[in-house]
Structures are given as C-alpha cells and as structure tokens.
Design a protein around this motif. Structure first.
Motif, short mmCIF file in Angstrom:
data_model
loop_
_atom_site.label_atom_id
_atom_site.label_comp_id
_atom_site.label_asym_id
_atom_site.label_seq_id
_atom_site.Cartn_x
_atom_site.Cartn_y
_atom_site.Cartn_z
N GLY A 71 0.77 -1.23 0.00
CA GLY A 71 0.00 0.00 0.00
C GLY A 71 0.80 1.29 0.00
O GLY A 71 0.22 2.37 -0.04
N SER A 72 2.14 1.19 0.06
CA SER A 72 2.91 2.45 0.14
C SER A 72 2.76 3.26 -1.15
O SER A 72 3.01 4.46 -1.16
N TRP A 73 2.35 2.62 -2.23
CA TRP A 73 2.01 3.34 -3.47
C TRP A 73 0.49 3.33 -3.70
O TRP A 73 -0.13 4.36 -3.84
N SER A 74 -0.10 2.13 -3.65
CA SER A 74 -1.50 1.99 -4.05
C SER A 74 -2.46 2.73 -3.12
O SER A 74 -3.52 3.18 -3.56
N ARG A 75 -2.09 2.83 -1.84
CA ARG A 75 -2.99 3.53 -0.91
C ARG A 75 -2.43 4.88 -0.49
O ARG A 75 -2.92 5.50 0.44
N SER A 76 -1.40 5.33 -1.16
CA SER A 76 -0.81 6.63 -0.80
C SER A 76 -1.71 7.76 -1.26
O SER A 76 -2.57 7.58 -2.14
N ALA A 77 -1.50 8.93 -0.68
CA ALA A 77 -2.27 10.11 -1.12
C ALA A 77 -1.90 10.41 -2.57
O ALA A 77 -0.72 10.36 -2.93
N PRO A 78 -2.90 10.70 -3.40
CA PRO A 78 -2.58 11.06 -4.78
C PRO A 78 -1.53 12.17 -4.86
O PRO A 78 -0.71 12.17 -5.79
N ALA A 79 -1.51 13.07 -3.89
CA ALA A 79 -0.51 14.15 -3.91
C ALA A 79 0.91 13.58 -3.82
O ALA A 79 1.85 14.13 -4.40
N PHE A 80 1.06 12.45 -3.12
CA PHE A 80 2.38 11.81 -3.04
C PHE A 80 2.76 11.22 -4.40
O PHE A 80 3.88 11.39 -4.89
N ARG A 81 1.80 10.54 -5.02
CA ARG A 81 2.08 9.96 -6.35
C ARG A 81 2.40 11.05 -7.35
O ARG A 81 3.28 10.90 -8.20
N LYS A 82 1.70 12.16 -7.21
CA LYS A 82 1.96 13.29 -8.10
C LYS A 82 3.41 13.78 -7.95
O LYS A 82 4.10 14.03 -8.94
#
Ligand code: NAD
Length: 494
Positions: A71-82
């Motif tokens: 989940g460190s990517w899949s459940r991360s805040a979209p702002a983090f992925r951005k």
C-alpha cells in the motif's frame, strides 16, 4: 533539441548486458539466458537483454502484487504519487539525449522524430497524469435521505503492459503513467527488438522515488514472456499495443485464465482523403508524405491509403512525388536524415513482399522501392503505388512500412465508401476548405481519429484508439485514466 555532437558521443556508449528489472533491482533471467540486441543502423549487435521466461514473469507479478498489498504506493495520497511522478518526468527530460540515442540504436527511428516522440513525449505524458491524479474525485449518488450512496474509484491491482517496437517509450508511457498515477503496480513486457529504453525508464522511476516492485520490466520473447503475462492468474488487466493477431491471443489468454480485462490498440490502414478544394495542395502533399513515410512508415496511425479527388489528381501527385523525393533516407543518428532505418531485416523483407505483390496485382510503381543495405543496416526509400484497387493486398493489409497506395475518387460518397472499406478504423484525414464537408466527413468516417487539414500531431489532451479491428480502449487524455480505476459502491443505511 539534441545536438549532433551529443549524438556522436552517445552513439559510442557501451551498453553491455542488461538484466530484468524486478523489485527495484536489475537481475539476471532465471535461466541465465540472454538475447543479442542488433542495431538496424548497421546490422551489428551492440548489447544483450535477458531472455525472460514464465518464471521471471511470475517473479515480477509477485513483486508487483506484494507492493500493491503493502500500500505504500496503491494507498498513498494522490498528492504523493503526483510528487514522485513529477520527479520521474523531470528525470526523463534530464536524460532525454541518452534515452533518444539509445532508442534509435535499438529501433532505427530518425533521431529528429525519436527525440520528440520518445523521451520528450513520455516525460510530457508522465507529467500530465501526475498533475491529473489529485483532481480525480469519487461521487455521491442522488439517493433518498435515509441512505448514503458513495462511488469510490480504486486502482485495479497489477497491470501488465505489452508494447511494440516503433515507439516503445511513448506508447509505454501512455499506459504506464495513468496506471501508476491511479495507484496500480505494473509489469512491462517490452518488444524484444527494442527493450533498452524501457529498462532505463524503470531505473529512472526508481531514482525518482517509486517504491520497489511498483514498476517491473521483464524482457524476452513475446511468445514466452508476453504469453506468460497474458495467462497469469494474478494480473488484473493487460494494456496492449501491437498487431491484431497478438491482440486476439490476449483475449484468448484472458478467457483461459482469470478474465483479466484487455485493452487493445491494434493496427490500421488509415485513409488520407484529399478533396479538390483542399486549402493548399502543396502543403497537403508535404504533410501527407510525412504522414506515411516518417519512421519508415512504422507508425500505427500512418496515412497508408491516399484517396485523391480526380479533378486535382495529377497536380496533387506531382506535389506528392516532389515532397517525397525531398525526404532523405539515411543514418538515423544523423540529424540531416528525414527517415532512418527499418526496424529489422525481417521487417524490410516483409515490406518488399508487399511491393512484389502490389506489382503482381497490377498497381503502378510511381516512385521508390529502392533499398539501401550497404551499411549492413536496413533502409528503404519511400515507395508510392497508384492505380490501387480495393481488392489488392496493398489496399487491405497493414504494411507497417514506407509503402503508400493511392486511389482516385470522384464524389464525397465514393470517398466515404472507400475510406470505410477496411476492417480497420484507427486514424484518417480529410483535406478540404469546406467546413460542411469537413464535419460531414468527421461523422461519416469509421475511425478513432479524423484529422482535418493536417495529419498526426494530436497531443496528450485527446484520446487515441480505434474502432472495428483496430481494437478498443483509448490511450491518452483523462479518459485513459478511467481504464486503470475500478468503481466501488458503498450503500450506507443512515
Ligand atoms: P506485435 O503484435 O508482433 O508485438 C507487440 C508486442 O506483443 C511485443 O512486445 C511482442 O513481444 C508481444 N507479443 C508477441 N507475441 C506475443 C504473444 N503470443 N503473447 C503476448 N505478447 C506477445 O506487434 P509489433 O510488430 O511489435 O508492432 C507492430 C504492430 O503494432 C502493427 O500492427 C501496428 O499497427 C501496431 N501498433 C498500433 C498502435 C496503436 O496505437 N494502435 C501503435 C503502434 C503500433
């Protein structure tokens, strides 16, 4: 733009043996086997890639699934992925020279086109989806007061990406970027004859901070690694660009395994229609020549069927031949070349097979056919046939090479009939100064894209994909994000 001196330095870089990219590190194939990488520029091997197999695909899918569950990517805040994807886009831009030259050594596309279409376009795509993902909202359903209906948007899970060799970075990014932005973990199967840039792309993603296992790359033969990815029971979706026959196999794999969804971007036989009232016939001829011959015709949307209205036929053909003669075929790493090498000796043979058959079936060779192989590489001059009729192979089958078939038409109705007389429906173009004709044609042509008074160049803001046997699903634009997000309903009694 890249300079000739930068190209000349980078083309000598030692590449060596490249491994698979799984769980954030480069590793050897389970079998220890490798495949030589031969450059179409001179026919010489200059690197090798790992020859992955089903066990390697399984390793990569397990790594992707583990990362997804963590989940460190899949459940991360979209702002983090951005943030991570924006850094990723910056790194791709920073390494644009290196990626462009590496890609050209692998697949032979002329550097002028490759530089823009590969690293720069891939960086733009990654940035586009990075910026989009924190603007995607769920929904509240219009229910009665005693319930709350929520519609969540969730990532699918593990997405397999399979791409062709003509623009592996650009097409790869059209799938990888929205899939990652949506929170999925990805396993990429690059084309066996052009894998190097996608391997480097995964390293840059890791450097940008993408967690281990979120993006994996397994090189190898399509019939082995591609099949294993298509049949894997723990892959939730396959995003594919390539030929129709392999697209059909992916649907079979899905049916035989876990009913994974498959998005298929397949081939085309796109009509380019020139009406007598085209605003500028000379300009139309120059753009049409580029629209079929750049990258040696190895472009899925290439305008490979030219339909010209009879009253301007001779004038237009003169302009077309003049524009085509201007195109210089040669070393793809020379900035002066307009057209580089055909991707492989096999593809060149295939192109020549189409030329022979077109001649046998009665089409008239107007120009081209010449091949250049003195360097040891595979080069083919732009080739134009006229008097092509609907029953000929050249009118019906995709060449994926620099071979144009020309037909003449009298009326708008005839143009529509000819344009739609194909099993494909990817791209098309209409040249006319009449607004009503243009809009009628946009409605009448069965294709995913209709250009008007231009050919190609549609950017990331609009979808790309086909109808009929050109496949289904759309790359590019915000619509592509929807493919990588699943809807979930919450129905809450209050
Ligand atoms: P291809 O179908 O032979 O290969 C495409 C990919 O599929 C490669 O990575 C290959 O290794 C893999 N593959 C091969 N056999 C497989 C199997 N049995 N199972 C799973 N994967 C397998 O196509 P190509 O020759 O690389 O590319 C040319 C084709 O791609 C043309 O038809 C062209 O029109 C099409 N194309 C379409 C678009 C589009 O956007 N619609 C864009 C570019 C290319």
């Amino acid at each position: 733009m890249i300079s000739q001196s930068a190209i000349d330095t980078l083309r000598k870089t030692e590449i060596g043996a490249r491994g698979l990219f799984i769980d954030g590190v480069q590793i050897e194939a389970t079998s220890g086997a490798s495949l030589p990488v031969t450059s179409p520029i001179d026919g010489r091997p200059f690197a090798s890639i790992a020859d992955g197999n089903a066990a390697d695909i399984d390793r990569a899918v397990k790594s992707a699934r583990k990362a997804f569950e963590k989940g460190s990517w899949s459940r991360s805040a979209p702002a983090f992925r951005k943030k991570v994807l924006t850094k990723f886009a910056e790194l791709v831009e920073k390494h644009a020279d290196e990626l462009a030259v590496l890609g050209v050594r692998d697949n032979g596309t002329e550097i002028g086109m490759a530089y823009k279409a590969e690293p720069l376009s891939a960086a733009g795509t990654i940035r586009y989806y990075a910026e989009a993902i924190d603007k995607v909202y769920g929904e509240i359903a219009p229910t009665a007061d005693n319930v709350l209906g929520l519609i969540h948007k969730e990532p699918l899970g593990v997405v397999g990406v399979i791409v062709p060799w003509n623009f592996p970075l650009m097409i790869g990014a059209w799938k990888i970027a929205p899939a990652l932005a949506a929170g999925n973990c990805v396993v990429v199967k690059p084309p066996e004859i052009a894998s190097l840039t996608l391997l480097r792309l995964a390293e840059l993603a890791s450097e940008a901070g993408l967690p281990a296992g979120v993006l994996n790359v397994v090189t190898g033969r399509g019939s082995v690694t591609g099949e294993a990815l298509g049949l894997h029971m723990d892959v939730d979706a396959i995003a594919f660009t390539g030929s129709g026959p392999v697209g059909r196999r992916l649907l079979e794999y899905s049916a035989r395994s876990n009913l994974k969804r498959a998005f298929l971007e397949l081939g085309g036989k796109s009509p380019n229609i020139v009406f007598a009232d085209a605003p500028d016939l000379k300009q139309a001829a120059v753009v049409s020549a580029n629209g079929i011959f750049r990258n040696s015709g190895q472009v899925c949307v290439a305008g490979s069927r030219l339909l010209v209205q009879a009253s301007v036929y001779d004038r237009f053909m003169d302009e077309l031949v003049a524009a085509t003669t201007q195109l210089k075929v040669g070393d793809p790493l020379d900035l002066a070349s307009d057209i580089g090498a055909v991707s492989s000796a096999e593809q060149l043979d295939k192109n020549l097979g189409f030329v022979t058959r077109a001649t046998e079936e009665g089409a008239r060779l107007v120009s081209g056919k010449r091949i250049l192989t003195e360097t040891g590489g595979s080069y083919m001059a732009p080739t134009i046939f006229e008097n092509v009729t609907q029953d000929m192979q050249l009118a019906r089958e995709e060449v994926f090479g620099p071979v144009l078939g020309v037909m003449r038409f009298e009326t708008e109705e005839e143009a529509v009939r000819l344009a739609n007389s194909t099993v494909y429906g990817l791209a098309s173009a209409v040249w006319t100064a009449n607004l009503s004709t243009a809009h009628r044609m946009v409605r009448a042509i069965n294709a995913g894209v209709v250009h008007v008074n231009t050919y190609g160049g549609a950017d990331i803001t609009v979808p790309l994909g086909g109808v009929k046997q050109s496949g289904f699903g759309r790359d590019k634009s915000l619509h592509a994000l929807e493919k990588y997000l699943e809807l979930k309903t919450a129905w809450i009694a209050l």
